[in-house]
Design a protein around this motif. Structure first.
Motif, PDB file in Angstrom:
ATOM      1  N   LEU A 209      33.586 -58.944 -34.241  1.00 54.51           N
ATOM      2  CA  LEU A 209      34.678 -59.160 -33.293  1.00 54.51           C
ATOM      3  C   LEU A 209      35.999 -59.430 -34.019  1.00 54.51           C
ATOM      4  CD1 LEU A 209      35.479 -59.519 -30.291  1.00 54.51           C
ATOM      5  CD2 LEU A 209      34.857 -61.927 -30.510  1.00 54.51           C
ATOM      6  N   ILE A 210      35.928 -59.714 -35.302  1.00 52.01           N
ATOM      7  CA  ILE A 210      37.120 -60.089 -36.071  1.00 52.01           C
ATOM      8  C   ILE A 210      37.821 -58.843 -36.590  1.00 52.01           C
ATOM      9  CG2 ILE A 210      37.935 -61.288 -38.133  1.00 52.01           C
ATOM     10  CD1 ILE A 210      35.620 -63.234 -37.764  1.00 52.01           C
ATOM     11  N   ASP A 211      39.110 -58.792 -36.403  1.00 47.22           N
ATOM     12  CA  ASP A 211      39.929 -57.730 -36.965  1.00 47.22           C
ATOM     13  C   ASP A 211      40.368 -58.086 -38.380  1.00 47.22           C
ATOM     14  OD1 ASP A 211      41.594 -55.292 -36.863  1.00 47.22           O
ATOM     15  OD2 ASP A 211      43.257 -56.721 -36.890  1.00 47.22           O
ATOM     16  N   ARG A 212      40.817 -59.317 -38.566  1.00 48.73           N
ATOM     17  CA  ARG A 212      41.203 -59.790 -39.893  1.00 48.73           C
ATOM     18  C   ARG A 212      41.197 -61.311 -39.886  1.00 48.73           C
ATOM     19  NH1 ARG A 212      46.166 -59.240 -37.369  1.00 48.73           N
ATOM     20  NH2 ARG A 212      47.624 -60.945 -37.792  1.00 48.73           N
ATOM     21  N   ILE A 213      41.210 -61.892 -41.071  1.00 43.28           N
ATOM     22  CA  ILE A 213      41.290 -63.337 -41.215  1.00 43.28           C
ATOM     23  C   ILE A 213      42.423 -63.650 -42.184  1.00 43.28           C
ATOM     24  CG2 ILE A 213      39.480 -63.296 -42.988  1.00 43.28           C
ATOM     25  CD1 ILE A 213      38.672 -66.098 -42.019  1.00 43.28           C
ATOM     26  N   ASP A 214      43.323 -64.533 -41.756  1.00 45.98           N
ATOM     27  CA  ASP A 214      44.471 -64.946 -42.563  1.00 45.98           C
ATOM     28  C   ASP A 214      44.231 -66.362 -43.076  1.00 45.98           C
ATOM     29  OD1 ASP A 214      46.020 -62.608 -42.114  1.00 45.98           O
ATOM     30  OD2 ASP A 214      46.550 -63.356 -40.141  1.00 45.98           O
ATOM     31  N   VAL A 215      44.456 -66.557 -44.362  1.00 41.86           N
ATOM     32  CA  VAL A 215      44.323 -67.875 -44.975  1.00 41.86           C
ATOM     33  C   VAL A 215      45.686 -68.294 -45.515  1.00 41.86           C
ATOM     34  CG1 VAL A 215      43.180 -69.263 -46.731  1.00 41.86           C
ATOM     35  CG2 VAL A 215      41.936 -67.410 -45.601  1.00 41.86           C
ATOM     36  N   TYR A 216      46.227 -69.375 -44.962  1.00 40.66           N
ATOM     37  CA  TYR A 216      47.449 -69.971 -45.484  1.00 40.66           C
ATOM     38  C   TYR A 216      47.020 -71.157 -46.357  1.00 40.66           C
ATOM     39  CZ  TYR A 216      49.735 -67.351 -41.737  1.00 40.66           C
ATOM     40  OH  TYR A 216      50.174 -66.365 -40.904  1.00 40.66           O
ATOM     41  N   ALA A 217      47.040 -70.969 -47.677  1.00 43.90           N
ATOM     42  CA  ALA A 217      46.548 -72.003 -48.583  1.00 43.90           C
ATOM     43  C   ALA A 217      47.457 -73.221 -48.607  1.00 43.90           C
ATOM     44  CB  ALA A 217      46.392 -71.439 -49.998  1.00 43.90           C
ATOM     45  N   ASN A 235      41.653 -63.537 -36.370  1.00 41.15           N
ATOM     46  CA  ASN A 235      42.270 -62.699 -35.349  1.00 41.15           C
ATOM     47  C   ASN A 235      41.257 -61.671 -34.862  1.00 41.15           C
ATOM     48  OD1 ASN A 235      45.325 -63.521 -35.788  1.00 41.15           O
ATOM     49  ND2 ASN A 235      44.437 -63.203 -37.810  1.00 41.15           N
ATOM     50  N   THR A 236      40.991 -61.654 -33.569  1.00 40.25           N
ATOM     51  CA  THR A 236      39.962 -60.774 -33.026  1.00 40.25           C
ATOM     52  C   THR A 236      40.515 -59.394 -32.708  1.00 40.25           C
ATOM     53  OG1 THR A 236      40.349 -61.502 -30.753  1.00 40.25           O
ATOM     54  CG2 THR A 236      38.761 -62.761 -32.051  1.00 40.25           C
ATOM     55  N   VAL A 237      39.601 -58.474 -32.480  1.00 39.15           N
ATOM     56  CA  VAL A 237      39.950 -57.092 -32.143  1.00 39.15           C
ATOM     57  C   VAL A 237      40.795 -57.067 -30.872  1.00 39.15           C
ATOM     58  CG1 VAL A 237      38.971 -54.892 -31.411  1.00 39.15           C
ATOM     59  CG2 VAL A 237      37.892 -56.186 -33.267  1.00 39.15           C
ATOM     60  N   ASP A 238      41.857 -56.270 -30.878  1.00 37.72           N
ATOM     61  CA  ASP A 238      42.749 -56.209 -29.712  1.00 37.72           C
ATOM     62  C   ASP A 238      43.033 -54.768 -29.304  1.00 37.72           C
ATOM     63  OD1 ASP A 238      44.283 -57.485 -27.705  1.00 37.72           O
ATOM     64  OD2 ASP A 238      46.124 -57.110 -28.836  1.00 37.72           O
ATOM     65  N   ASP A 239      42.128 -53.856 -29.627  1.00 36.97           N
ATOM     66  CA  ASP A 239      42.334 -52.461 -29.258  1.00 36.97           C
ATOM     67  C   ASP A 239      40.970 -51.773 -29.216  1.00 36.97           C
ATOM     68  OD1 ASP A 239      43.427 -50.035 -28.660  1.00 36.97           O
ATOM     69  OD2 ASP A 239      43.964 -49.541 -30.723  1.00 36.97           O
ATOM     70  N   VAL A 240      40.510 -51.435 -28.037  1.00 32.56           N
ATOM     71  CA  VAL A 240      39.239 -50.741 -27.855  1.00 32.56           C
ATOM     72  C   VAL A 240      39.534 -49.415 -27.165  1.00 32.56           C
ATOM     73  CG1 VAL A 240      36.962 -50.802 -26.788  1.00 32.56           C
ATOM     74  CG2 VAL A 240      37.964 -52.901 -27.721  1.00 32.56           C
ATOM     75  N   LYS A 241      39.221 -48.315 -27.841  1.00 33.01           N
ATOM     76  CA  LYS A 241      39.549 -47.000 -27.300  1.00 33.01           C
ATOM     77  C   LYS A 241      38.353 -46.278 -26.700  1.00 33.01           C
ATOM     78  CE  LYS A 241      43.445 -46.233 -30.417  1.00 33.01           C
ATOM     79  NZ  LYS A 241      44.035 -45.369 -31.483  1.00 33.01           N
ATOM     80  N   GLU A 242      37.137 -46.743 -27.008  1.00 31.74           N
ATOM     81  CA  GLU A 242      35.966 -46.049 -26.503  1.00 31.74           C
ATOM     82  C   GLU A 242      34.780 -47.004 -26.422  1.00 31.74           C
ATOM     83  OE1 GLU A 242      35.143 -42.909 -29.220  1.00 31.74           O
ATOM     84  OE2 GLU A 242      34.981 -44.231 -30.936  1.00 31.74           O
ATOM     85  N   PHE A 243      33.759 -46.568 -25.708  1.00 29.62           N
ATOM     86  CA  PHE A 243      32.535 -47.344 -25.593  1.00 29.62           C
ATOM     87  C   PHE A 243      31.841 -47.407 -26.950  1.00 29.62           C
ATOM     88  CE2 PHE A 243      27.989 -47.675 -25.043  1.00 29.62           C
ATOM     89  CZ  PHE A 243      27.844 -48.688 -24.104  1.00 29.62           C
ATOM     90  N   GLY A 244      31.286 -48.562 -27.304  1.00 30.30           N
ATOM     91  CA  GLY A 244      30.572 -48.687 -28.567  1.00 30.30           C
ATOM     92  C   GLY A 244      29.994 -50.069 -28.733  1.00 30.30           C
ATOM     93  N   GLY A 245      29.392 -50.282 -29.891  1.00 29.12           N
ATOM     94  CA  GLY A 245      28.813 -51.584 -30.150  1.00 29.12           C
ATOM     95  C   GLY A 245      28.209 -51.687 -31.530  1.00 29.12           C
ATOM     96  N   TYR A 246      27.744 -52.882 -31.846  1.00 27.02           N
ATOM     97  CA  TYR A 246      27.096 -53.176 -33.123  1.00 27.02           C
ATOM     98  C   TYR A 246      25.845 -53.999 -32.857  1.00 27.02           C
ATOM     99  CZ  TYR A 246      31.599 -52.145 -35.430  1.00 27.02           C
ATOM    100  OH  TYR A 246      32.746 -51.566 -35.881  1.00 27.02           O
TER     101      TYR A 246
END
Length: 831
Positions: A209-217, A235-246
């Motif tokens: 579900l994660i798009d990226r992770i930012d670390v402010y040291a 930061n979670t995914v914010d753009d789903v263009k089609e049906f899918g899964g994991y």
């Protein structure tokens, strides 16, 4: 105690609901004449190399296929005719065209890169926010780091300056030797107070579900409050263009994720994307739905494996699960609404039924520990963005945490105050925030700001024990422990806001910011100025400096509340904790290589310490704002990226030097305020001591190689141990001798954190292979943690049957009842 929900039932319900909804979507298909076949290859226009796992969709036929390792695809069509063909691949421009198809048609497609960028384990920084003291990892990078179990928070421990308090594999995180309680975790800008499952094995959010992770040291922006040390933002995914899964299966847990888009036709009718539906390309995007969950089964697989390998029966029962749900709806191009919910559960039980042996403390016989924690968080975002130059987001969020812990020492001789301890705490947090970003002068001046209100509703009941002061030793027979019943209901209010002005002129970026927060119970307001200055030369050299003041109120921390609930009601007797950060760095990019060097010096002030005493007015107080920490050091990081679709090496190497010292500031003498009843708070209260989680030296090497479908990655770490307090003498337990006729000696400790164990090191290796199919891909991996089975010296073993005998008692030893060599494997299916 709280009742546990069935995690498998939760996952089945979510997946079943999504499949039923997808099945309800019906799309009319046009009629054609005879069968046909469409085949071809997909190439990267920049490199000329075939593109693997590109999706090729035929809209009218509602069919989709994926390219193989040679970039080839093949689709059977019901009839000949003219079809709309769509080809997609991450990092490349989407192709869309009308293709006449006869009985057997070949159509090759070249995709232009969006940008020529690497696909390795790149550690990146976004200049729009800041480069200095900040690292970013994407989900692909997270999964390739060995010995992380594919988890986001575990993966960031491979970054410079980040360590685990429980050793090199488990435990809470410390960054740059700072106060570990001053780290703030965010998911989509919403605070999360329980980010890790039991032992730190997994974060409480599905990695897919994660798009990226930012670390402010350190030196983070003014937008972020209630933190003094560092910030970890998922930061979670914010753009789903089609049906899918994991679906992920490993020896630790099973996870599943299902996602689909919401599409709208010209008549305004809404529908959910389905596995066979590609006609959403001709409709307006209206949002998406994502549901995911995890269920852990350590007690079913891992613990029996440990027993098989070591012969030791481990008397612990850990269980955990989590869930996430996210849905977004676009009312139009300017207005959208997002709902996000997540929750987790952790259950742990330990029973020590072993008879005393090998000099272990007989008072630990029969020890029982049980924890049961659940967290549920919700957030609702309303976003208004009429143009690229202005954006406003209003957010409501809540964090509902239920934590039960009980500890019992039933052995005879234990202080009665330490028997039958339990705490049932419910820290609930509710917040509102409104944030905006406006570009006043295009590409030159941007203004950001926001306001926030937070309500803290904390309740707790139970029985705890408090100690009146610190001493040179600790023992379960200690008479200084006094029973303390709990029955707390505490309401706190926090109001805050910030403003930032970003000025950009050619290569220069100046970002002054200011934040203020007001805590109603104490009547105190914080005033935190912050500043970032960065300059990028034409040679891709970036120089940056940043710093400022960072504050938060001790009373609002739910983790503190779980341990010491009565402290949340303290008002004017407890000031805010605060820190001052200073950091400078230089970064240079040379093709696929990047080198980054940073130095930092951070100070932490007014840290709250436990100390039960009488105030000047004879009121009973339990804390003092006297703690300080100083942390300074330097980091050097060299990264090597690789180009897309090319077999090559990638990875990074980093070295971090850190010094971190602390001083409690508690009275090292009796009779504070002239009151004879006030005991010594800390015999070392006026001395600077090594911080508990200091790690002087840390070398981390992550190196990987991609060849075709295969990827192999290694991680080697060489690092100093955290300091420890040595045992310097003994005291005899006379009461125990008079009761049992047997000798029992308990240890006396010397200068806190004055020694280190030998240097630790570890090598982890991971191999993965991905195979593409028409429906998606299957990826499996196998990894070995601690390849050469190194067991570091980790503690001093005290024999309670013997007095202090130099190196014979205590003995420095590794943890003998743990599994140092850990094999791990798993499978991921994407569809």
């Amino acid at each position: 105690m709280m009742k546990h929900e069935n995690p498998q039932g939760r996952c089945v319900t979510l997946l079943g609901l999504a499949i039923v909804l997808a099945a309800l979507v019906t799309v009319a298909m046009p009629r054609y004449a005879e069968g046909a076949m469409l085949r071809g290859a997909v190439y990267n226009a920049a490199t000329g190399r075939p593109v693997e796992f590109a999706s090729v969709s035929v809209v009218e036929a509602r069919k989709k296929s994926y390219t193989d390792e040679k970039g080839m695809y093949l689709i059977d069509l019901p009839d000949t005719g003219v079809y709309t063909v769509i080809v997609r691949s991450e990092g490349l421009e989407t192709y869309r065209g009308r293709v006449p198809v006869s009985e057997d048609t070949t159509r090759n497609v070249s995709l232009t890169p969006l940008t020529i960028r690497g696909k390795g384990l790149t550690i990146t920084g976004k200049r729009d926010i800041q480069n200095v003291s900040r690292h970013t990892m994407t989900i692909k990078e997270i999964k390739e780091v060995p010995a992380t179990f594919g988890d986001a928070i575990n993966a960031i421990t491979a970054l410079p300056g980040i360590i685990r308090t429980g050793g090199d594999l488990f435990g809470p995180i410390v960054i740059r030797g700072g106060d570990r309680n001053g780290i703030r975790y965010l998911v989509d800008e919403i605070p999360v107070y329980s980010p890790l499952h039991y032992g730190g094995l997994h974060s409480v959010i599905n990695s897919n579900l994660i798009d990226r992770i930012d670390v402010y040291a350190s030196a983070f922006p003014a937008e972020i409050g209630s933190a003094t040390s560092a910030v970890i933002s998922l930061n979670t995914v914010d753009d789903v263009k089609e049906f899918g899964g994991y679906t992920d299966l490993s020896i630790l847990s099973a996870t599943a994720l299902l996602q689909t888009c919401i599409i709208k036709n010209d008549g305004g009718k809404l529908a959910l994307g389905s596995p066979l539906d590609e006609r959403k390309e001709e409709r307006k995007p209206a949002g998406y739905i994502i549901a995911s969950g995890r269920s852990g089964y350590i007690d079913i697989i891992v613990l029996p494996l440990i027993q098989l390998l070591t012969g030791e029966r481990i008397s612990i029962v850990p269980r955990y699960w989590d869930y996430q749900f996210k849905a977004k709806y676009y009312f139009n191009s300017s207005h959208s609404l997002t709902l996000f919910a997540m929750g987790s559960s952790d259950y742990f039980r330990l029973v020590n039924n072993k008879a005393p042996e090998d000099g272990s403390d007989p008072l630990l016989t029969g020890l029982k520990v049980k924890t049961d924690q659940q967290t549920h968080g919700q957030s609702l975002y309303y976003t208004y963005q009429p143009s690229e130059s202005f954006r406003n987001r209003f957010t409501f969020y809540s964090s509902l945490r239920q934590n039960y812990i009980s500890v019992n020492f039933p052995a005879p001789g234990v202080n009665q105050a330490l028997q039958g301890l339990y705490v049932d705490s419910r820290p609930y947090v509710f917040g509102f925030s409104d944030k905006f970003k406006a570009e006043a002068v295009k590409k030159i001046l941007e203004i950001r700001g926001g306001a926030e209100y937070v309500l803290y509703y904390f309740t707790a009941r139970g029985k705890t024990a408090n100690r009146s002061g610190r001493d040179v030793t600790f023992d379960l027979t200690d008479d200084n422990f006094l029973p303390m019943p709990l029955d707390e209901r505490i309401i706190n209010h926090l109001i805050g806001g910030y403003v930032e002005t970003k000025i950009t002129f050619k290569g220069l970026t100046v970002l002054p910011g200011f934040r203020t927060d007001h805590f109603k119970r104490s009547g105190e307001s914080t005033w935190d100025p912050r500043l970032l200055v960065s300059y990028e030369f034409p040679t891709k050299t970036i120089l940056s400096v940043a710093g400022g003041k960072y504050s938060y109120f001790f009373q609002t921390n739910p983790a503190y509340f779980d341990a010491y609930p009565q402290y949340a009601k303290i008002g004017k007797d407890l000031k805010s904790e605060w820190a001052f950060h200073r950091v400078a760095g230089i970064e240079q990019t040379l093709g696929l290589y990047k080198i980054k060097v940073e130095g930092f010096y951070n100070e932490f002030f007014d840290l709250a310490n436990r100390y039960v005493h009488f105030g000047p007015d004879w009121s009973i107080r339990e804390t003092m704002n006297t703690g300080k920490i100083r942390a300074w050091g330097a980091e050097i990081l060299l990264t090597k990226d690789r180009k897309e679709n090319q077999d090559d090496f990638f990875g990074w190497i980093s070295y971090t030097y850190t010094r971190s010292v602390e001083r409690s500031g508690l009275p090292h003498y009796p009779g504070l305020y002239g009151n004879p009843y006030n005991e010594v708070g800390d015999p070392w209260g006026n001395k600077w001591l090594n911080y508990d989680n200091e790690q002087n030296h840390s070398l981390k090497l992550i190196l990987g190689y991609v060849f075709g479908k295969n990827s192999i990655t290694g991680k080697f770490m060489l690092f100093s141990s955290s300091p420890y307090t040595p045992i310097v003498y003994h005291m005899e337990d006379i009461d125990y001798y008079n009761t049992t006729g047997q000798r029992r000696y308990y240890p006396v400790y010397g200068r806190p954190n004055s020694r280190h164990f030998p240097v630790n090191h570890r090598l982890d290796i991971r191999y993965s292979r991905t195979t593409n199919y028409s429906w998606g891909h299957l990826s499996w991996y196998i990894e070995v943690i601690n390849v050469y089975n190194h067991r570091p010296i980790a503690f001093e073993r005290w024999d309670y049957r013997l007095p202090y005998l130099g190196p014979k008692n205590p003995k420095r030893k590794p943890f003998s009842d743990s599994v140092a060599f850990i094999p791990n494997f798993g499978i991921e299916v994407k569809f």
